[in-house]
Design a protein around this motif. Structure first.
Motif, PDB file in Angstrom:
ATOM      1  N   GLU A 276      28.906  12.629 -40.464  1.00 53.99           N
ATOM      2  CA  GLU A 276      30.245  12.727 -39.884  1.00 53.99           C
ATOM      3  C   GLU A 276      30.081  12.937 -38.375  1.00 53.99           C
ATOM      4  OE1 GLU A 276      33.908  15.706 -40.481  1.00 53.99           O
ATOM      5  OE2 GLU A 276      32.504  15.682 -42.163  1.00 53.99           O
ATOM      6  N   PRO A 277      30.897  12.257 -37.536  1.00 55.48           N
ATOM      7  CA  PRO A 277      30.769  12.451 -36.093  1.00 55.48           C
ATOM      8  C   PRO A 277      30.984  13.914 -35.712  1.00 55.48           C
ATOM      9  CG  PRO A 277      32.280  10.648 -36.571  1.00 55.48           C
ATOM     10  CD  PRO A 277      31.962  11.300 -37.873  1.00 55.48           C
ATOM     11  N   GLY A 278      30.228  14.371 -34.715  1.00 57.54           N
ATOM     12  CA  GLY A 278      30.395  15.733 -34.222  1.00 57.54           C
ATOM     13  C   GLY A 278      29.651  16.785 -35.025  1.00 57.54           C
ATOM     14  N   LYS A 279      29.085  16.394 -36.166  1.00 60.28           N
ATOM     15  CA  LYS A 279      28.361  17.350 -37.013  1.00 60.28           C
ATOM     16  C   LYS A 279      26.854  17.134 -36.848  1.00 60.28           C
ATOM     17  CE  LYS A 279      31.834  19.349 -39.173  1.00 60.28           C
ATOM     18  NZ  LYS A 279      32.558  18.762 -40.292  1.00 60.28           N
ATOM     19  N   PRO A 280      26.050  18.170 -37.163  1.00 60.06           N
ATOM     20  CA  PRO A 280      24.593  17.962 -37.089  1.00 60.06           C
ATOM     21  C   PRO A 280      24.137  16.866 -38.059  1.00 60.06           C
ATOM     22  CG  PRO A 280      25.145  20.295 -37.331  1.00 60.06           C
ATOM     23  CD  PRO A 280      26.411  19.537 -37.555  1.00 60.06           C
ATOM     24  N   LEU A 281      23.022  16.213 -37.698  1.00 56.66           N
ATOM     25  CA  LEU A 281      22.452  15.208 -38.599  1.00 56.66           C
ATOM     26  C   LEU A 281      21.875  15.931 -39.817  1.00 56.66           C
ATOM     27  CD1 LEU A 281      20.626  12.947 -35.978  1.00 56.66           C
ATOM     28  CD2 LEU A 281      22.963  12.777 -36.819  1.00 56.66           C
ATOM     29  N   VAL A 282      21.774  15.226 -40.941  1.00 59.27           N
ATOM     30  CA  VAL A 282      21.380  15.856 -42.203  1.00 59.27           C
ATOM     31  C   VAL A 282      20.169  15.128 -42.785  1.00 59.27           C
ATOM     32  CG1 VAL A 282      22.143  16.368 -44.558  1.00 59.27           C
ATOM     33  CG2 VAL A 282      23.769  16.529 -42.664  1.00 59.27           C
TER      34      VAL A 282
ATOM     35  N   ASP B  98      22.279   7.604 -28.894  1.00 55.16           N
ATOM     36  CA  ASP B  98      22.363   8.374 -30.148  1.00 55.16           C
ATOM     37  C   ASP B  98      23.277   9.583 -29.978  1.00 55.16           C
ATOM     38  OD1 ASP B  98      20.615   6.754 -31.757  1.00 55.16           O
ATOM     39  OD2 ASP B  98      18.958   7.535 -30.577  1.00 55.16           O
ATOM     40  N   ALA B  99      23.239  10.168 -28.773  1.00 53.55           N
ATOM     41  CA  ALA B  99      24.127  11.305 -28.503  1.00 53.55           C
ATOM     42  C   ALA B  99      25.589  10.844 -28.519  1.00 53.55           C
ATOM     43  CB  ALA B  99      23.776  11.926 -27.152  1.00 53.55           C
ATOM     44  N   HIS B 100      25.836   9.637 -27.956  1.00 58.03           N
ATOM     45  CA  HIS B 100      27.201   9.082 -27.989  1.00 58.03           C
ATOM     46  C   HIS B 100      27.647   8.819 -29.427  1.00 58.03           C
ATOM     47  CE1 HIS B 100      27.864   8.684 -23.735  1.00 58.03           C
ATOM     48  NE2 HIS B 100      26.732   8.016 -23.570  1.00 58.03           N
ATOM     49  N   TYR B 101      26.724   8.243 -30.206  1.00 57.93           N
ATOM     50  CA  TYR B 101      27.062   7.924 -31.607  1.00 57.93           C
ATOM     51  C   TYR B 101      27.432   9.199 -32.361  1.00 57.93           C
ATOM     52  CZ  TYR B 101      24.533   3.541 -30.581  1.00 57.93           C
ATOM     53  OH  TYR B 101      24.083   2.375 -30.029  1.00 57.93           O
ATOM     54  N   ARG B 102      26.585  10.236 -32.181  1.00 58.14           N
ATOM     55  CA  ARG B 102      26.808  11.461 -32.938  1.00 58.14           C
ATOM     56  C   ARG B 102      28.104  12.154 -32.500  1.00 58.14           C
ATOM     57  NH1 ARG B 102      25.320  16.903 -33.692  1.00 58.14           N
ATOM     58  NH2 ARG B 102      24.778  17.122 -31.514  1.00 58.14           N
ATOM     59  N   ALA B 103      28.449  11.978 -31.224  1.00 58.66           N
ATOM     60  CA  ALA B 103      29.672  12.606 -30.712  1.00 58.66           C
ATOM     61  C   ALA B 103      30.923  11.829 -31.141  1.00 58.66           C
ATOM     62  CB  ALA B 103      29.602  12.696 -29.195  1.00 58.66           C
ATOM     63  N   GLY B 104      30.737  10.676 -31.785  1.00 65.91           N
ATOM     64  CA  GLY B 104      31.885   9.895 -32.244  1.00 65.91           C
ATOM     65  C   GLY B 104      32.479   9.002 -31.156  1.00 65.91           C
ATOM     66  N   ARG B 105      31.699   8.734 -30.090  1.00 67.64           N
ATOM     67  CA  ARG B 105      32.230   7.918 -28.999  1.00 67.64           C
ATOM     68  C   ARG B 105      31.985   6.426 -29.182  1.00 67.64           C
ATOM     69  NH1 ARG B 105      30.880  12.576 -25.705  1.00 67.64           N
ATOM     70  NH2 ARG B 105      28.739  11.884 -25.404  1.00 67.64           N
ATOM     71  N   SER B 106      31.387   6.036 -30.298  1.00 65.40           N
ATOM     72  CA  SER B 106      31.128   4.616 -30.539  1.00 65.40           C
ATOM     73  C   SER B 106      31.398   4.322 -32.010  1.00 65.40           C
ATOM     74  CB  SER B 106      29.671   4.308 -30.185  1.00 65.40           C
ATOM     75  OG  SER B 106      29.390   2.947 -30.352  1.00 65.40           O
ATOM     76  N   ARG B 107      31.976   3.151 -32.283  1.00 61.42           N
ATOM     77  CA  ARG B 107      32.277   2.806 -33.670  1.00 61.42           C
ATOM     78  C   ARG B 107      30.990   2.446 -34.407  1.00 61.42           C
ATOM     79  NH1 ARG B 107      36.271  -0.373 -36.569  1.00 61.42           N
ATOM     80  NH2 ARG B 107      34.973  -2.177 -36.168  1.00 61.42           N
ATOM     81  N   MET B 108      30.741   3.122 -35.513  1.00 59.73           N
ATOM     82  CA  MET B 108      29.520   2.870 -36.266  1.00 59.73           C
ATOM     83  C   MET B 108      29.790   1.808 -37.335  1.00 59.73           C
ATOM     84  SD  MET B 108      27.764   4.971 -34.561  1.00 59.73           S
ATOM     85  CE  MET B 108      26.155   5.015 -35.365  1.00 59.73           C
ATOM     86  N   GLY B 109      28.742   1.072 -37.704  1.00 57.56           N
ATOM     87  CA  GLY B 109      28.899   0.015 -38.708  1.00 57.56           C
ATOM     88  C   GLY B 109      29.026   0.549 -40.115  1.00 57.56           C
ATOM     89  N   MET B 110      28.564   1.749 -40.354  1.00 60.88           N
ATOM     90  CA  MET B 110      28.651   2.345 -41.696  1.00 60.88           C
ATOM     91  C   MET B 110      28.521   3.858 -41.555  1.00 60.88           C
ATOM     92  SD  MET B 110      24.878   1.086 -42.975  1.00 60.88           S
ATOM     93  CE  MET B 110      24.296   2.389 -44.045  1.00 60.88           C
ATOM     94  N   MET B 111      28.894   4.561 -42.603  1.00 62.72           N
ATOM     95  CA  MET B 111      28.803   6.026 -42.591  1.00 62.72           C
ATOM     96  C   MET B 111      28.668   6.494 -44.037  1.00 62.72           C
ATOM     97  SD  MET B 111      28.929   8.199 -40.009  1.00 62.72           S
ATOM     98  CE  MET B 111      30.024   7.630 -38.727  1.00 62.72           C
TER      99      MET B 111
END
Ligand SMILES: [Zn+2]
Ligand SMILES: [Zn+2]
Length: 314
Positions: free
Chosen positions: A8-14, A41-54
């Motif tokens: 989930e964006p904004g949360k730590p990686l698991v 990767d920091a942008h992705y994790r912060a939710g600043r870029s649309r990801m292809g899957m989650m």
């Protein structure tokens, strides 16, 4: 296998257990030995870029050993050291066949649109696996696949020729790579423009002529240092309208300004004074190409580990 995933964006990686990816006939399975952490990767994790899957496994700077090859793969064998081109394109569309596959309509970036390299294994098409010689470590190979490759593409877009002068605006990871690659491509003088003293110091260790933009008028200084001639190729790697303008204004006759830094702000230039009067060009540069990577590996084979480590500094 284990994989470090964004749930989930904004949360730590698991750390999760997921299946080892299946390998198609044209694919290779790579045991990941190094995967870089990029600013993206920091942008992705912060939710600043649309990801292809989650959820998704991040990591687009990847090197490792080929573990298994698909039944149609003849170019690469199990056990080979490789680093991975992160854009997976179709190879058949107009843009792919025209040689600019980064615009492929179905291009997918590993670690952004599909699962990436923060995992024990990754499967990619065999053509995305570039042989990595012994003298380049997995760590170096992984980081070459992003910042350094993008810097090389920008220099290619600027058509840098032997004997020319190059100015790099912004000497972070991209810019530090660009200095060394510009030298390798034959640039006689490379100017490094920044406001951070430690970066300027490092840039001069690589043979660049530092210009401290916090103390001098950059355009005037460049005119002075080049005895009025201006620069042949200037790269903007910051993404600020002010530095973009300086990049263009520092050009000489037939000069090429290559814009790499991202900005949403309109760019204003004086058509006669900056473009027509010099027959200058403003060129956009986006990402990099698979075909540029073997040259990048060749050039980098002679660099030291310390050098590459510094190139990757933020
Ligand atoms: Zn990256
Ligand atoms: Zn395509």
């Amino acid at each position: 296998m284990e994989a470090i995933r964004m749930i989930e964006p904004g949360k730590p990686l698991v750390l999760q257990q997921i299946p080892i990816p299946s390998v198609g006939e044209e694919d290779v399975l790579v045991r990941v030995r190094a995967a870089g952490i990029c600013h993206s990767d920091a942008h992705y994790r912060a939710g600043r870029s649309r990801m292809g899957m989650m959820p998704i496994t991040l990591g687009h700077e990847v090197a490792g050993e080929v573990e298994w090859v698909g039944s149609n793969v003849t170019t690469i064998k199990a056990g080979e050291r490789v680093c991975l081109h992160y854009n997976i394109s179709c190879g058949d569309c107009y843009h792919c066949t025209a040689g600019h596959e980064q615009f492929c309509a179905t291009v997918k970036m590993i670690g952004h649109h599909i699962d990436g390299g923060y995992a024990e294994y990754i499967a990619v098409p065999a053509r995305n696996a570039i042989p990595l010689p012994e003298e380049i470590s997995f760590e170096e190979g992984a980081t070459l696949m992003c910042a350094s490759a993008t810097a090389l593409h920008a220099l290619h877009r600027g058509r840098v020729k032997e004997g020319e002068t190059v100015a790099i605006f912004g000497v972070g990871g991209l810019g530090m790579s660009a200095i060394q690659l510009a030298k390798a491509l034959g640039a006689v003088e490379v100017y490094a423009v920044d406001i951070k003293l430690d970066k300027l110091e490092l840039a001069s260790e690589y043979g660049a002529i530092p210009i401290d933009a916090s103390r001098v008028d950059v355009v005037e200084e460049i005119r002075k240092l080049t005895k009025g001639k201006g620069i042949n190729v200037a790269l903007e790697m910051i993404g600020l309208p002010k530095t973009m303008k300086q990049t263009i204004e520092s050009l000489g006759v037939m000069g090429r300004a290559v814009i790499v830094g991202l900005s949403q702000t309109p760019l204003e230039v004086h058509p006669y004074q900056t473009l027509i009067g010099y027959e200058a060009e403003i060129i956009g540069s986006n990402d990099h190409l698979l075909q540029e990577l073997p040259l990048l590996i060749d050039i980098s084979g002679s660099m030291t580990w310390k050098t590459i480590q510094m190139m990757c500094a933020p």
